[in-house]
Design a protein around this motif. Structure first.
Motif, PDB file in Angstrom:
ATOM      1  N   THR A 104      75.084 -63.011  -5.878  1.00  0.00           N
ATOM      2  CA  THR A 104      75.079 -62.110  -4.726  1.00  0.00           C
ATOM      3  C   THR A 104      74.958 -62.903  -3.439  1.00  0.00           C
ATOM      4  OG1 THR A 104      74.045 -60.377  -6.046  1.00  0.00           O
ATOM      5  CG2 THR A 104      73.903 -60.139  -3.677  1.00  0.00           C
ATOM      6  N   ALA A 105      74.069 -63.900  -3.448  1.00  0.00           N
ATOM      7  CA  ALA A 105      73.897 -64.731  -2.250  1.00  0.00           C
ATOM      8  C   ALA A 105      75.116 -65.603  -1.995  1.00  0.00           C
ATOM      9  CB  ALA A 105      72.648 -65.600  -2.407  1.00  0.00           C
ATOM     10  N   MET A 106      75.848 -65.976  -3.030  1.00  0.00           N
ATOM     11  CA  MET A 106      77.030 -66.828  -2.865  1.00  0.00           C
ATOM     12  C   MET A 106      78.172 -66.110  -2.147  1.00  0.00           C
ATOM     13  SD  MET A 106      77.587 -68.923  -6.395  1.00  0.00           S
ATOM     14  CE  MET A 106      76.600 -70.345  -6.844  1.00  0.00           C
ATOM     15  N   GLY A 107      78.243 -64.800  -2.304  1.00  0.00           N
ATOM     16  CA  GLY A 107      79.332 -64.068  -1.673  1.00  0.00           C
ATOM     17  C   GLY A 107      80.674 -64.452  -2.259  1.00  0.00           C
ATOM     18  N   GLU A 127      76.606 -55.242  -6.549  1.00  0.00           N
ATOM     19  CA  GLU A 127      76.486 -55.922  -5.252  1.00  0.00           C
ATOM     20  C   GLU A 127      77.340 -57.185  -5.220  1.00  0.00           C
ATOM     21  OE1 GLU A 127      72.437 -56.701  -4.291  1.00  0.00           O
ATOM     22  OE2 GLU A 127      71.807 -54.618  -4.557  1.00  0.00           O
ATOM     23  N   VAL A 128      77.372 -57.915  -6.343  1.00  0.00           N
ATOM     24  CA  VAL A 128      78.201 -59.123  -6.400  1.00  0.00           C
ATOM     25  C   VAL A 128      79.659 -58.766  -6.135  1.00  0.00           C
ATOM     26  CG1 VAL A 128      79.052 -60.980  -7.874  1.00  0.00           C
ATOM     27  CG2 VAL A 128      76.634 -60.339  -7.960  1.00  0.00           C
ATOM     28  N   ARG A 176      69.119 -63.268 -21.198  1.00  0.00           N
ATOM     29  CA  ARG A 176      67.960 -63.170 -20.308  1.00  0.00           C
ATOM     30  C   ARG A 176      68.176 -63.887 -18.974  1.00  0.00           C
ATOM     31  NH1 ARG A 176      63.774 -65.257 -24.727  1.00  0.00           N
ATOM     32  NH2 ARG A 176      65.602 -66.582 -25.056  1.00  0.00           N
ATOM     33  N   THR A 177      69.174 -64.762 -18.916  1.00  0.00           N
ATOM     34  CA  THR A 177      69.443 -65.473 -17.666  1.00  0.00           C
ATOM     35  C   THR A 177      70.300 -64.662 -16.702  1.00  0.00           C
ATOM     36  OG1 THR A 177      71.452 -66.549 -18.518  1.00  0.00           O
ATOM     37  CG2 THR A 177      69.353 -67.680 -18.889  1.00  0.00           C
ATOM     38  N   ARG A 178      70.896 -63.573 -17.158  1.00  0.00           N
ATOM     39  CA  ARG A 178      71.875 -62.858 -16.332  1.00  0.00           C
ATOM     40  C   ARG A 178      71.298 -62.306 -15.032  1.00  0.00           C
ATOM     41  NH1 ARG A 178      74.962 -59.813 -21.369  1.00  0.00           N
ATOM     42  NH2 ARG A 178      75.579 -61.765 -22.393  1.00  0.00           N
ATOM     43  N   PRO A 179      70.104 -61.707 -15.024  1.00  0.00           N
ATOM     44  CA  PRO A 179      69.597 -61.205 -13.743  1.00  0.00           C
ATOM     45  C   PRO A 179      69.462 -62.301 -12.686  1.00  0.00           C
ATOM     46  CG  PRO A 179      68.373 -60.216 -15.549  1.00  0.00           C
ATOM     47  CD  PRO A 179      69.230 -61.283 -16.150  1.00  0.00           C
ATOM     48  N   ALA A 180      68.916 -63.467 -13.066  1.00  0.00           N
ATOM     49  CA  ALA A 180      68.755 -64.553 -12.092  1.00  0.00           C
ATOM     50  C   ALA A 180      70.111 -65.058 -11.620  1.00  0.00           C
ATOM     51  CB  ALA A 180      67.941 -65.690 -12.707  1.00  0.00           C
ATOM     52  N   ILE A 181      71.064 -65.191 -12.536  1.00  0.00           N
ATOM     53  CA  ILE A 181      72.402 -65.644 -12.148  1.00  0.00           C
ATOM     54  C   ILE A 181      73.047 -64.632 -11.213  1.00  0.00           C
ATOM     55  CG2 ILE A 181      74.721 -66.141 -13.007  1.00  0.00           C
ATOM     56  CD1 ILE A 181      73.401 -67.159 -15.595  1.00  0.00           C
ATOM     57  N   GLU A 204      68.574 -52.781 -13.149  1.00  0.00           N
ATOM     58  CA  GLU A 204      68.578 -53.671 -11.983  1.00  0.00           C
ATOM     59  C   GLU A 204      69.724 -54.675 -12.080  1.00  0.00           C
ATOM     60  OE1 GLU A 204      67.737 -55.415  -8.424  1.00  0.00           O
ATOM     61  OE2 GLU A 204      66.919 -53.545  -9.230  1.00  0.00           O
ATOM     62  N   LEU A 205      69.993 -55.189 -13.274  1.00  0.00           N
ATOM     63  CA  LEU A 205      71.129 -56.095 -13.444  1.00  0.00           C
ATOM     64  C   LEU A 205      72.429 -55.397 -13.070  1.00  0.00           C
ATOM     65  CD1 LEU A 205      72.525 -58.684 -14.419  1.00  0.00           C
ATOM     66  CD2 LEU A 205      72.474 -57.726 -16.743  1.00  0.00           C
ATOM     67  N   LEU A 206      72.603 -54.159 -13.501  1.00  0.00           N
ATOM     68  CA  LEU A 206      73.833 -53.436 -13.171  1.00  0.00           C
ATOM     69  C   LEU A 206      73.976 -53.244 -11.666  1.00  0.00           C
ATOM     70  CD1 LEU A 206      73.832 -50.738 -15.994  1.00  0.00           C
ATOM     71  CD2 LEU A 206      75.172 -52.840 -15.882  1.00  0.00           C
TER      72      LEU A 206
END
Length: 663
Positions: A611-614, A658-659, A601-606, A651-653
């Motif tokens: 994605t923001a980390m680039g 994007e990551v 359940r933590t995967r979407p937030a991570i 959405e996770l996929l």
């Protein structure tokens, strides 16, 4: 049957609801000639003697009498008694010692199950087949009984139970499995009937995949079609639409056929391409009952597994053209849960919506209207053709209360609905107990369409809010988030400051900071929220501190403590905030890796944080790459998380892709 029943001290025994003094009456009622009396007694025994799978001392005392009842042909509904015995013997209550005694008690009487193989009642024989394998502790004898029983049996439902019993035998007695597997392989080929062959293929797929034919899926589809051609047509339900009728109509009318294909789908497991091919074969069957069963099975496949589903979804859409309510309603129900995955069926959904305005809403007896399935599915797919009918409903006097949730799936494409949404929001009586039920869907829609003209209405909601707890408590946070997303934080600032002393302090503080950038005014509030007992408030505070970025450095000690301990769902928001504040990925990447594996359940937030980390997320590339190759949805790891498991996983996929694109 009841010899010795009065010698048992039932008053001293217990069941789920207290004294077992009522048990002798239930046992005697099981032998009654009155159907209602028998059914009431059986309900009582399940509800008290075997409540939620548990067994009690009174349950153990009943076992000999239940066996005596099962053995007497003059007793009706003995199949149900055998099923109760099986359930008692195989239960999984909390008291392990008592469960062992129950298993031993049923096993001690298992010779009765062998005798029931020749019983004249098919329901008894059907229940006895599995009981024989479970409790008769003599594998060679059991296998020989099954071997002799199979050619003599003529009832299709009992034959299906016998085939399942052979599969269970293989599982329970691996050392004796070859003989049972030979029987299954024999039944999977001509000259046996298609249904029997399908059942055997399902058990082989579960227990011995190496014995399956190379063309398993085409063979299964052929057998399904052959079986259907031999089946009598099902009776359709008609009359006034009630909840009971609707439930009956949606249930498969061919339960045995549904069970055969469910077994095969379950056995194929992560072979998603094969399961899609099997589903396509089911959905293209000439028999509408087969197609209806396939529609319901598709729901489990879509919900639990990732795959290329455009083809099956188009076939679901094709079912909307039928004049059979059962099949059409089933297809609509599944399509409504697919959200964006339903787009290949959007043309068919739109055609149904256009042709049947009577399906735009549905009203159960004495209930408020709800949005009808076809229009709901079309809106959830994101198709803008849903906007005109939604506009008509919003303009009417009795629009469904939750309509705004479905509008939100259309996003900016539903901008034309903004005035009507705004108007309805302005008419909500704030002191009404139903205020939250009415307001929250509208607020969700207003955020999605980005209606800045709704800001005055939102400010009115905050300024006129009733004091004290109640329904309004559910709305305030939603109003604040909507104001923030619409860029109206500065206008709301005077109303937000008093909320810094409420349970909405975190979201109010984050919104105030976005208005004036004054961290000194909100940082103490957010640090205080990190120490609250409510984990939801702590998570909210961590997310808001992440929005502040470097201006929240004063909260680093509290965030580091939160990131070091507690459940992963709390540690991850704190870790994301740490990275956004410090810009240092090294301390948080190990936490991300551990949480990704430990709690799906933590995967979407991570993933959003990565994605923001680039490029700084590169050391975790393996997690993202592996996720994109997994056939199982992340929402299925611990069972379904809720009604949004498919869109959440999709959405996770998208975020994972994007990551990788940003590395």
């Amino acid at each position: 049957m009841f010899t010795g029943i009065d010698e048992v001290d039932w008053d001293s025994l217990r069941h789920a609801h207290g004294s077992a003094e009522d048990v002798p009456g239930w046992l005697r009622a099981l032998a009654s000639a009155d159907t209602a009396e028998r059914a009431t007694a059986l309900d009582g025994m399940y509800g008290a003697l075997h409540h939620e799978g548990r067994v009690y001392d009174s349950t153990l005392a009943c076992v000999p009498f239940l066996f005596a009842l099962a053995a007497r042909e003059e007793v009706a509904d003995r199949g149900c008694i055998v099923e109760l015995l099986v359930s008692i013997g195989g239960g999984s209550g909390e008291d392990g010692q008592r469960d062992r005694r129950a298993w031993e008690a049923v096993r001690a009487g298992a010779g009765v199950f062998a005798a029931l193989a020749g019983d004249p009642d098919p329901a008894v024989r059907r229940a006895a087949a599995g009981a024989l394998v479970r409790f008769l502790d003599d594998p060679p004898r059991v296998l020989e009984l099954l071997r002799r029983w199979l050619p003599a049996e003529r009832d299709d439902s009992v034959l299906a139970a016998l085939t399942e019993a052979l599969g269970l035998f293989v599982q329970r007695y691996p050392a004796h499995a070859d003989g049972a597997l030979d029987l299954l392989a024999e039944q999977s080929a001509p000259p046996y009937a298609p249904g029997r062959r399908l059942a055997a293929l399902g058990q082989l797929a579960l227990r011995a995949p190496g014995r399956l034919p190379a063309d398993l899926v085409p063979a299964a589809v052929r057998l399904l079609h052959q079986r259907s051609a031999q089946r009598l047509p099902a009776r359709e339900f008609s009359g006034t639409d009630t909840l009971v009728r609707r439930i009956r109509r949606l249930r498969p009318s061919d339960e045995q056929g549904a069970a055969l294909l469910r077994t095969l789908h379950g056995a194929l497991g992560d072979r998603v391409d094969d399961r899609i091919a099997l589903l396509v074969g089911q959905l293209t069957s000439p028999d509408p009952v087969d197609r209806c069963n396939a529609v319901w099975m598709s729901a489990g496949l879509f919900r639990g597994w990732r795959g290329a589903y455009d083809g099956p979804v188009r076939l679901l859409g094709a079912q909307l053209r039928t004049d059979q309510d059962r099949l059409r309603d089933a297809a609509v129900s599944v399509l409504a849960e697919l959200h964006a995955l339903a787009r290949p069926a959007a043309d068919e959904l739109h055609a149904l919506v256009a042709a049947r305005p009577d399906l735009w809403t549905h009203r159960w007896e004495r209930s408020s209207p709800t949005l009808g399935g076809p229009l709901k599915a079309l809106a959830r797919s994101g198709d803008p053709r849903a906007v005109p009918p939604l506009a008509q409903l919003l303009a009417g006097p009795a629009a469904p209360a939750g309509l705004g949730f479905e509008v939100a799936h259309l996003g900016r494409a539903a901008a034309a609905l903004a005035p009507a949404l705004r108007h309805r929001l302005g008419r909500i009586p704030l002191a009404s107990p139903g205020a939250a039920r009415l307001a929250i869907p509208l607020l969700t829609a207003i955020r999605a369409v980005g209606d800045r003209e709704a800001v005055p209405e939102l400010l009115r909601l905050l300024s006129d809010a009733p004091d004290g707890p109640g329904a309004w408590e559910e709305i305030v946070g939603q109003v604040i988030e909507t104001l923030a997303e619409l860029g109206a934080a500065a206008q709301a600032a005077p109303l937000l400051r008093p909320l810094l002393r409420t349970r909405h302090a975190a979201v109010a503080a984050g919104t105030l900071w976005s208005a004036d950038g004054d961290a000194s005014a909100v940082l103490p509030v957010l640090r205080g929220e990190l120490t609250r007992a409510d984990p939801g408030l702590r998570r909210s505070a961590a997310r808001q501190l992440g929005r502040l970025g470097p201006a929240a450095r004063g909260a680093l000690p509290e965030l580091r403590r939160l990131a070091r301990s507690g459940p992963a769902r709390e540690r991850i928001p704190a870790a994301c905030a740490l990275w956004r504040i410090t810009g240092d990925p090294d301390p948080v990447r190990p936490l991300f890796r551990a949480a990704w594996t430990a709690d799906a359940r933590t995967r979407p937030a991570i993933a959003r944080c990565l994605t923001a980390m680039g490029p700084a997320a590169a050391p975790l590339r393996d997690l993202i790459t592996e996720e994109l190759t997994r056939p199982r949805r992340h929402t299925a790891h611990e069972g379904a998380f809720g009604g949004h498991d498919i869109p959440d996983d999709e959405e996770l996929l998208r975020t994972c892709r994007e990551v990788l694109a940003g590395l």
